[in-house]
Design a protein around this motif. Structure first.
Motif, PDB file in Angstrom:
ATOM      1  N   THR A  78      55.242  12.045 -53.848  1.00  0.00           N
ATOM      2  CA  THR A  78      56.430  11.477 -54.490  1.00  0.00           C
ATOM      3  C   THR A  78      57.683  12.331 -54.301  1.00  0.00           C
ATOM      4  O   THR A  78      58.804  11.796 -54.267  1.00  0.00           O
ATOM      5  N   TYR A  79      57.514  13.647 -54.152  1.00  0.00           N
ATOM      6  CA  TYR A  79      58.700  14.510 -54.106  1.00  0.00           C
ATOM      7  C   TYR A  79      59.655  14.196 -52.959  1.00  0.00           C
ATOM      8  O   TYR A  79      60.873  14.405 -53.097  1.00  0.00           O
ATOM      9  N   PRO A  80      59.186  13.687 -51.771  1.00  0.00           N
ATOM     10  CA  PRO A  80      60.147  13.433 -50.692  1.00  0.00           C
ATOM     11  C   PRO A  80      61.168  12.337 -51.002  1.00  0.00           C
ATOM     12  O   PRO A  80      62.190  12.235 -50.314  1.00  0.00           O
ATOM     13  N   PHE A  81      60.913  11.521 -52.021  1.00  0.00           N
ATOM     14  CA  PHE A  81      61.772  10.373 -52.276  1.00  0.00           C
ATOM     15  C   PHE A  81      62.784  10.615 -53.391  1.00  0.00           C
ATOM     16  O   PHE A  81      63.589   9.732 -53.704  1.00  0.00           O
ATOM     17  N   VAL A  82      62.760  11.797 -53.989  1.00  0.00           N
ATOM     18  CA  VAL A  82      63.722  12.162 -55.031  1.00  0.00           C
ATOM     19  C   VAL A  82      64.510  13.367 -54.552  1.00  0.00           C
ATOM     20  O   VAL A  82      63.913  14.364 -54.121  1.00  0.00           O
ATOM     21  N   HIS A  83      65.835  13.299 -54.641  1.00  0.00           N
ATOM     22  CA  HIS A  83      66.685  14.363 -54.113  1.00  0.00           C
ATOM     23  C   HIS A  83      67.520  15.005 -55.207  1.00  0.00           C
ATOM     24  O   HIS A  83      67.733  14.432 -56.273  1.00  0.00           O
ATOM     25  N   ILE A  84      67.995  16.205 -54.910  1.00  0.00           N
ATOM     26  CA  ILE A  84      68.717  16.995 -55.902  1.00  0.00           C
ATOM     27  C   ILE A  84      70.087  16.400 -56.204  1.00  0.00           C
ATOM     28  O   ILE A  84      70.559  16.446 -57.340  1.00  0.00           O
ATOM     29  N   SER A  85      70.724  15.841 -55.190  1.00  0.00           N
ATOM     30  CA  SER A  85      72.077  15.308 -55.351  1.00  0.00           C
ATOM     31  C   SER A  85      72.310  14.238 -54.292  1.00  0.00           C
ATOM     32  O   SER A  85      71.487  14.027 -53.390  1.00  0.00           O
ATOM     33  N   PHE A  86      73.465  13.563 -54.390  1.00  0.00           N
ATOM     34  CA  PHE A  86      73.823  12.544 -53.404  1.00  0.00           C
ATOM     35  C   PHE A  86      73.924  13.150 -52.008  1.00  0.00           C
ATOM     36  O   PHE A  86      73.424  12.583 -51.032  1.00  0.00           O
ATOM     37  N   THR A  87      74.572  14.325 -51.894  1.00  0.00           N
ATOM     38  CA  THR A  87      74.718  14.975 -50.586  1.00  0.00           C
ATOM     39  C   THR A  87      73.375  15.377 -50.013  1.00  0.00           C
ATOM     40  O   THR A  87      73.113  15.223 -48.810  1.00  0.00           O
ATOM     41  N   HIS A  88      72.497  15.877 -50.857  1.00  0.00           N
ATOM     42  CA  HIS A  88      71.142  16.258 -50.452  1.00  0.00           C
ATOM     43  C   HIS A  88      70.421  15.051 -49.854  1.00  0.00           C
ATOM     44  O   HIS A  88      69.763  15.151 -48.802  1.00  0.00           O
ATOM     45  N   ALA A  89      70.544  13.901 -50.503  1.00  0.00           N
ATOM     46  CA  ALA A  89      69.902  12.684 -50.017  1.00  0.00           C
ATOM     47  C   ALA A  89      70.597  12.156 -48.764  1.00  0.00           C
ATOM     48  O   ALA A  89      69.936  11.645 -47.849  1.00  0.00           O
ATOM     49  N   LEU A  90      71.917  12.266 -48.722  1.00  0.00           N
ATOM     50  CA  LEU A  90      72.670  11.744 -47.577  1.00  0.00           C
ATOM     51  C   LEU A  90      72.241  12.402 -46.270  1.00  0.00           C
ATOM     52  O   LEU A  90      72.014  11.724 -45.265  1.00  0.00           O
ATOM     53  N   TRP A  91      72.131  13.729 -46.274  1.00  0.00           N
ATOM     54  CA  TRP A  91      71.725  14.430 -45.064  1.00  0.00           C
ATOM     55  C   TRP A  91      70.303  14.076 -44.666  1.00  0.00           C
ATOM     56  O   TRP A  91      69.983  13.961 -43.468  1.00  0.00           O
ATOM     57  N   ALA A  92      69.435  13.888 -45.661  1.00  0.00           N
ATOM     58  CA  ALA A  92      68.060  13.476 -45.369  1.00  0.00           C
ATOM     59  C   ALA A  92      68.043  12.101 -44.702  1.00  0.00           C
ATOM     60  O   ALA A  92      67.303  11.874 -43.733  1.00  0.00           O
ATOM     61  N   VAL A  93      68.876  11.188 -45.199  1.00  0.00           N
ATOM     62  CA  VAL A  93      68.953   9.843 -44.633  1.00  0.00           C
ATOM     63  C   VAL A  93      69.485   9.886 -43.204  1.00  0.00           C
ATOM     64  O   VAL A  93      68.957   9.212 -42.307  1.00  0.00           O
ATOM     65  N   VAL A  94      70.531  10.678 -42.975  1.00  0.00           N
ATOM     66  CA  VAL A  94      71.112  10.781 -41.630  1.00  0.00           C
ATOM     67  C   VAL A  94      70.087  11.304 -40.636  1.00  0.00           C
ATOM     68  O   VAL A  94      69.910  10.759 -39.533  1.00  0.00           O
ATOM     69  N   LEU A  95      69.385  12.370 -41.011  1.00  0.00           N
ATOM     70  CA  LEU A  95      68.374  12.954 -40.121  1.00  0.00           C
ATOM     71  C   LEU A  95      67.201  11.996 -39.906  1.00  0.00           C
ATOM     72  O   LEU A  95      66.676  11.877 -38.791  1.00  0.00           O
TER      73      LEU A  95
END
Length: 225
Positions: A78-95
């Motif tokens: 479950t941990y890969p689908f929850v991010h610390i912040s919007f920016t944290h998630a944004l970079w994960a989505v881009v990559l």
């Protein structure tokens, strides 16, 4: 002239992963800003951290104290689908979009999921064993680094076919590790990088098993050298 939808070129599995991550993050970001959930919504992200994050203490509870409840085991996935912040998630989505397109076109859907899952879960396990802090592990990055490992393997094969120096395949991970080091020197860091490096190595070594042809094709290529 009809414009092509850019999402059509992205394989379905990484696209679904991106939509799930983006949906969760947009919900939490909206709650952080009071758009949804009211006063209670502001605490949704913290509650998600409590319920879904992985931490080294999880390994201690499961393997040393024998308390392997569902709540603890589920955190590996479950941990890969929850991010610390919007920016944290944004970079994960881009990559994930960039690597998902390249790796997803070379691997079958099940193999892609298996690669991401192995890098995420085993990366977390390695982090849990080696970390000297009980810092929470959140975000898709160990799985993304696993995709970088698969990308490195595919580039290794491509460079071999054209007779180029195969060490060039490691340029991407070298750049990312350099950025990680500079960031840590400037802003400090937690040992969660252990999970990312482990994810890369797992992806690199699992990729030959999951690529088309599997281990047999890999051995054939080695014997022809």
């Amino acid at each position: 002239m009809q414009e092509e939808n850019p999402f059509n070129s992205i394989p379905a599995v990484p696209l679904i992963m991106v939509l799930v991550i983006a949906g969760i993050e947009l919900t939490l970001s909206a709650a952080d800003n009071g758009i949804i959930g009211g006063a209670q919504g502001i605490g949704w992200r913290s509650a998600a951290f409590q319920d879904y994050a992985f931490a080294p203490a999880v390994m201690t509870e499961i393997f040393e104290r024998g308390r392997g409840s569902f709540d603890l085991w589920k955190r590996f996935v479950t941990y890969p689908f929850v991010h610390i912040s919007f920016t944290h998630a944004l970079w994960a989505v881009v990559l994930l979009l960039a690597l998902g397109k390249f790796v997803g076109e070379a691997f079958r859907p099940f193999a892609f999921v298996a690669l991401f899952a192995a890098s995420s879960t085993l990366g977390a396990a390695v982090y849990g064993m080696l970390s000297w802090q009980n810092a929470p592990l959140l975000g898709a990055y160990p799985g993304v680094y696993g995709l970088i490992g698969a990308y490195t393997y595919l580039m290794w094969l491509a460079l071999d076919r054209i007779g180029e120096n195969q060490l060039k395949a490691f340029q991407l991970i070298a750049i990312l590790l350099g950025i990680m080091l500079v960031y840590a020197m400037i802003f400090g860091s937690t040992p969660t990088w252990i999970a990312e490096v482990a994810g890369f190595l797992i992806g690199l070594f699992v990729a030959p098993l999951l690529a088309p042809g599997g281990w047999a094709a890999f051995l054939t290529r080695v014997r022809k050298r």
